[in-house]
Design a protein around this motif. Structure first.
Motif, mmCIF file in Angstrom:
data_model
loop_
_atom_site.group_PDB
_atom_site.id
_atom_site.type_symbol
_atom_site.label_atom_id
_atom_site.label_comp_id
_atom_site.label_asym_id
_atom_site.label_seq_id
_atom_site.Cartn_x
_atom_site.Cartn_y
_atom_site.Cartn_z
ATOM 1 N N TYR A 41 -0.923 1.387 37.884
ATOM 2 C CA TYR A 41 -0.074 2.368 38.577
ATOM 3 C C TYR A 41 -0.826 2.969 39.773
ATOM 4 C CZ TYR A 41 1.841 6.959 39.615
ATOM 5 O OH TYR A 41 2.305 8.067 40.287
ATOM 6 N N ASP A 45 0.216 2.849 43.562
ATOM 7 C CA ASP A 45 0.569 4.139 44.152
ATOM 8 C C ASP A 45 -0.263 4.425 45.400
ATOM 9 O OD1 ASP A 45 2.474 6.176 43.720
ATOM 10 O OD2 ASP A 45 0.834 7.572 43.321
ATOM 11 N N TYR A 48 1.608 3.011 48.099
ATOM 12 C CA TYR A 48 2.778 3.855 48.317
ATOM 13 C C TYR A 48 2.381 5.122 49.097
ATOM 14 C CZ TYR A 48 6.576 7.043 47.448
ATOM 15 O OH TYR A 48 7.581 7.950 47.634
ATOM 16 N N LEU A 49 1.327 5.798 48.639
ATOM 17 C CA LEU A 49 0.951 7.077 49.262
ATOM 18 C C LEU A 49 0.446 6.893 50.696
ATOM 19 C CD1 LEU A 49 -0.677 8.981 46.248
ATOM 20 C CD2 LEU A 49 1.536 9.440 47.328
ATOM 21 N N GLU A 83 -2.644 16.260 46.250
ATOM 22 C CA GLU A 83 -2.537 15.015 45.483
ATOM 23 C C GLU A 83 -3.694 14.045 45.794
ATOM 24 O OE1 GLU A 83 1.042 12.784 46.360
ATOM 25 O OE2 GLU A 83 1.179 12.122 44.296
ATOM 26 N N ARG A 87 -6.635 11.859 43.372
ATOM 27 C CA ARG A 87 -6.636 10.389 43.364
ATOM 28 C C ARG A 87 -8.053 9.860 43.579
ATOM 29 N NH1 ARG A 87 -1.558 8.201 42.523
ATOM 30 N NH2 ARG A 87 -0.377 10.020 41.876
ATOM 31 N N TYR A 113 10.352 -0.179 47.602
ATOM 32 C CA TYR A 113 10.492 1.266 47.802
ATOM 33 C C TYR A 113 10.017 1.645 49.211
ATOM 34 C CZ TYR A 113 10.342 6.270 46.375
ATOM 35 O OH TYR A 113 10.538 7.627 46.258
ATOM 36 N N CYS A 136 10.241 11.867 45.891
ATOM 37 C CA CYS A 136 8.806 11.750 45.635
ATOM 38 C C CYS A 136 8.210 13.119 45.290
ATOM 39 C CB CYS A 136 8.135 11.150 46.861
ATOM 40 S SG CYS A 136 6.368 11.083 46.712
ATOM 41 N N TYR A 140 8.547 14.288 40.753
ATOM 42 C CA TYR A 140 7.215 14.472 40.161
ATOM 43 C C TYR A 140 6.995 15.937 39.773
ATOM 44 C CZ TYR A 140 5.247 9.775 40.703
ATOM 45 O OH TYR A 140 4.963 8.433 40.568
ATOM 46 N N TYR A 164 1.029 17.820 39.352
ATOM 47 C CA TYR A 164 2.442 17.920 39.748
ATOM 48 C C TYR A 164 3.115 19.208 39.282
ATOM 49 C CZ TYR A 164 1.327 13.382 41.338
ATOM 50 O OH TYR A 164 0.704 12.358 42.012
ATOM 51 N N PHE A 169 1.904 22.024 44.713
ATOM 52 C CA PHE A 169 2.894 20.947 44.681
ATOM 53 C C PHE A 169 4.304 21.528 44.565
ATOM 54 C CE2 PHE A 169 5.191 17.172 43.441
ATOM 55 C CZ PHE A 169 4.615 16.215 44.269
ATOM 56 N N GLU A 206 12.033 5.160 42.272
ATOM 57 C CA GLU A 206 11.081 5.956 41.474
ATOM 58 C C GLU A 206 11.123 5.502 40.018
ATOM 59 O OE1 GLU A 206 8.757 8.008 42.165
ATOM 60 O OE2 GLU A 206 9.172 8.647 44.202
ATOM 61 N N PHE A 209 9.472 2.296 39.610
ATOM 62 C CA PHE A 209 8.014 2.359 39.798
ATOM 63 C C PHE A 209 7.315 2.497 38.436
ATOM 64 C CE2 PHE A 209 4.064 3.379 41.948
ATOM 65 C CZ PHE A 209 4.226 2.856 43.227
HETATM 66 C C1 LIG Z 1 5.867 6.407 43.672
HETATM 67 C C2 LIG Z 1 5.466 7.859 43.775
HETATM 68 N N1 LIG Z 1 6.427 8.783 43.865
HETATM 69 C C3 LIG Z 1 6.037 10.093 43.972
HETATM 70 C C4 LIG Z 1 4.744 10.484 43.986
HETATM 71 C C5 LIG Z 1 4.357 11.924 44.056
HETATM 72 N N2 LIG Z 1 3.932 12.279 45.365
HETATM 73 C C6 LIG Z 1 3.801 9.491 43.885
HETATM 74 N N3 LIG Z 1 2.489 9.756 43.873
HETATM 75 N N4 LIG Z 1 4.157 8.161 43.759
#
Ligand SMILES: Cc1ncc(CN)c(N)n1
Length: 221
Positions: A41, A45, A48-49, A83, A87, A113, A136, A140, A164, A169, A206, A209
Motif C-alpha cells: 500500500y 500510495d 499517488y501522493l 502526511e 510516510r 485513479y 482523498c 481518510y 488522519y 488533517f 479510493e 485502492f
Molecule cells: C489513495 C489515497 N487517498 C487518500 C490519501 C490521504 N491523503 C492517501 N494517502 N492515499
C-alpha cells in the motif's frame, strides 16, 4: 438548499461504507493486516501522493482567489496535513528504499485513479479538478475519526490512524470542503453535475485502492 458537498457525500454513501468496512481497514485496526500488504500500500500510495501534490500545484496555477490558491500551493508542498513526514518514518521503518520504489511499477488501480484526476484537470473544469481531490482528504479523515477510539495494537498502524485523525488533517479537510462548497455556489447546473461525478469516481477509486493493496494487484499482460 443543501451544500454540494453534502449531495456528493450522500451519492457516494455506499462506496464510503464499503471503504469503512473493507478488510484492509478492519485488519489495520485489529492489527492483523499483513505488514507486507501495508508495505505494498505504502509504495503505491507514494506514487499517488506525488501526483496528488503535482495536481495541487497545477490546479493552483489556474486559480486567482488568493486563499484557495494559497491552500493548494501549501498542499502541493505537503504543508497542510502532516502526511509526508509520517510516510518518511514508515519508509525508514520498513526499509523501502529509493531503489525499490524505482523498480516497483505503479499498479492498475493507482494508475487509473491518478489518470482520473489528470483527466478532470485537462478535460474538466477547475472546480471538477479540485473536487476530484476531495475524497482523498475527507474519506481518510472519516476513517481516522472512526478508528481512533480503538486504535491498533501495531505501532505503525496506530501512527497511520493518528495521522488522519490529527487536528491538522481535520483542518485541511474542513478547508477543502469549504472550497468545494464555494465552487459549487458559483457553478452552473452542468458544472455541478460534473463535480458530483468527479467526487463519486474518486470515491470509487479510493475503495478500490484498499482492494488493490489487499490483493497486491498486478498488471496481467
Ligand atoms: C489513495 C489515497 N487517498 C487518500 C490519501 C490521504 N491523503 C492517501 N494517502 N492515499
Amino acid at each position: 438548499m443543501p451544500t454540494i458537498t453534502s449531495i456528493m457525500r450522500t451519492q457516494a454513501e455506499d462506496l464510503w461504507n464499503k471503504s469503512f468496512n473493507h478488510p484492509f481497514i478492519k485488519e489495520l485496526s485489529k492489527g492483523t493486516l499483513p505488514m507486507d500488504t501495508f508495505r505494498y500500500y505504502l509504495k503505491q500510495d507514494h506514487y499517488y501522493l506525488n501526483n496528488f501534490s503535482i495536481l495541487h500545484k497545477r490546479i493552483a496555477d489556474k486559480i486567482d482567489e488568493p486563499q484557495i490558491k494559497q491552500f493548494l500551493i501549501a498542499g502541493s508542498e505537503g504543508l497542510n496535513d502532516g502526511e509526508n513526514e509520517i510516510r518518511e518514518t514508515f519508509f525508514k521503518e520498513l526499509t523501502i528504499t529509493a531503489e525499490e520504489m524505482g523498480t516497483t511499477p505503479i499498479a492498475p488501480n493507482a494508475y487509473s485513479y491518478v489518470s482520473h484526476m489528470y483527466h478532470e484537470l485537462n478535460e474538466g473544469t477547475t472546480a471538477s479538478a479540485c473536487t476530484a481531490l476531495l475524497p482523498c482528504y475527507w474519506l481518510y479523515n472519516e476513517i481516522g475519526k472512526q478508528l481512533i477510539a480503538d486504535g491498533s495494537p501495531i505501532e505503525l498502524y496506530q501512527q497511520f490512524i493518528e495521522t488522519y485523525d490529527s487536528p491538522e488533517f481535520t483542518e485541511a479537510t474542513n478547508q477543502m470542503i469549504q472550497i468545494i462548497d464555494q465552487f459549487g455556489e458559483q457553478a452552473s447546473d452542468g458544472e455541478r453535475q460534473r463535480m458530483i461525478t468527479a467526487f463519486v469516481r474518486s470515491s470509487y477509486y479510493e475503495l478500490n485502492f484498499w482492494e488493490m493493496a489487499y490483493v497486491h494487484e498486478e498488471w496481467h499482460n
